[in-house]
Write a protein that holds these residues in place. Structure first.
Motif, short mmCIF file in Angstrom:
data_model
loop_
_atom_site.label_atom_id
_atom_site.label_comp_id
_atom_site.label_asym_id
_atom_site.label_seq_id
_atom_site.Cartn_x
_atom_site.Cartn_y
_atom_site.Cartn_z
N ALA A 120 0.81 -1.22 0.00
CA ALA A 120 0.00 0.00 0.00
C ALA A 120 0.85 1.27 0.00
O ALA A 120 0.37 2.33 -0.37
CB ALA A 120 -0.92 0.00 1.21
N LEU A 121 2.09 1.16 0.40
CA LEU A 121 2.97 2.33 0.43
C LEU A 121 3.79 2.49 -0.84
O LEU A 121 4.55 3.45 -0.97
CB LEU A 121 3.91 2.25 1.65
N ASP A 122 3.66 1.57 -1.78
CA ASP A 122 4.38 1.66 -3.05
C ASP A 122 3.52 2.44 -4.04
O ASP A 122 2.67 1.88 -4.72
CB ASP A 122 4.67 0.26 -3.61
N PHE A 123 3.74 3.74 -4.12
CA PHE A 123 2.95 4.54 -5.03
C PHE A 123 3.73 5.02 -6.24
O PHE A 123 3.22 5.73 -7.07
CB PHE A 123 2.32 5.75 -4.30
N GLY A 124 4.97 4.59 -6.36
CA GLY A 124 5.79 4.93 -7.52
C GLY A 124 6.03 3.71 -8.37
O GLY A 124 5.55 2.62 -8.10
N PRO A 125 6.78 3.87 -9.44
CA PRO A 125 7.10 2.71 -10.28
C PRO A 125 8.01 1.74 -9.54
O PRO A 125 8.79 2.13 -8.67
CB PRO A 125 7.80 3.32 -11.49
N ASN A 126 7.90 0.50 -9.89
CA ASN A 126 8.71 -0.53 -9.26
C ASN A 126 10.13 -0.47 -9.83
O ASN A 126 10.35 -0.73 -11.01
CB ASN A 126 8.09 -1.91 -9.51
N GLY A 127 11.08 -0.11 -8.98
CA GLY A 127 12.46 0.07 -9.43
C GLY A 127 13.11 -1.20 -9.92
O GLY A 127 13.89 -1.19 -10.87
#
Length: 143
Positions: A120-127
């Protein structure tokens, strides 16, 4: 002392203060009007934000994840208020208050770990995915 014998406080200091504030505001606004700059550039009447000219509509769609992160921020922000209020009343609450805030902070920590684990805290692109695709493309270009 009898309450009927007390005299009310005079109101004239309040009115003097109010008149002083109104006069000061009138003076400041008048000075800024007469001494201020007047210019008409080509972009004077256009909307302006941070030096960037408008390029399109302001109606952008945000992903639902953005709103989820915003809601979690507000919730955790309000919980900080509870912790600060507890800190202010620390002396009166004693050990029972200390144990209850420890349980409260423990629950906050458990919820934070749970939200982190479900992504839920991953709001950016997956590095990691981006790096993997980049390496794959570099290897493809070398061949």
């Amino acid at each position: 002392m009898d309450l009927s014998e007390t005299t009310p406080a005079p109101l004239w200091p309040f009115f003097v203060y109010g008149i002083f504030v109104i006069l000061l505001l009138t003076l400041i606004i008048s000075l800024s009007y007469f001494l201020g700059q007047r210019h008409q550039g080509k972009a004077t009447g256009q909307p302006y934000e941070s030096g960037i000219l408008e390029t399109g509509s302001a109606r952008l769609r945000f992903s639902a994840q953005f709103y989820l992160v915003a809601m979690m921020f507000v919730i955790f922000d309000i919980e900080v208020v509870f912790i600060v209020l507890w800190a202010l009343a620390f002396q009166e609450l004693g050990w029972q208050g200390y144990l209850s805030i420890c349980v409260f902070i423990g629950l906050l920590f458990a919820v934070l770990i749970y939200e982190w684990s479900i992504g839920a805290l991953d709001f950016g692109p997956n590095g990691k995915k981006i790096l993997k695709a980049y390496k794959k493309r570099i290897l493809k270009d070398k061949i």
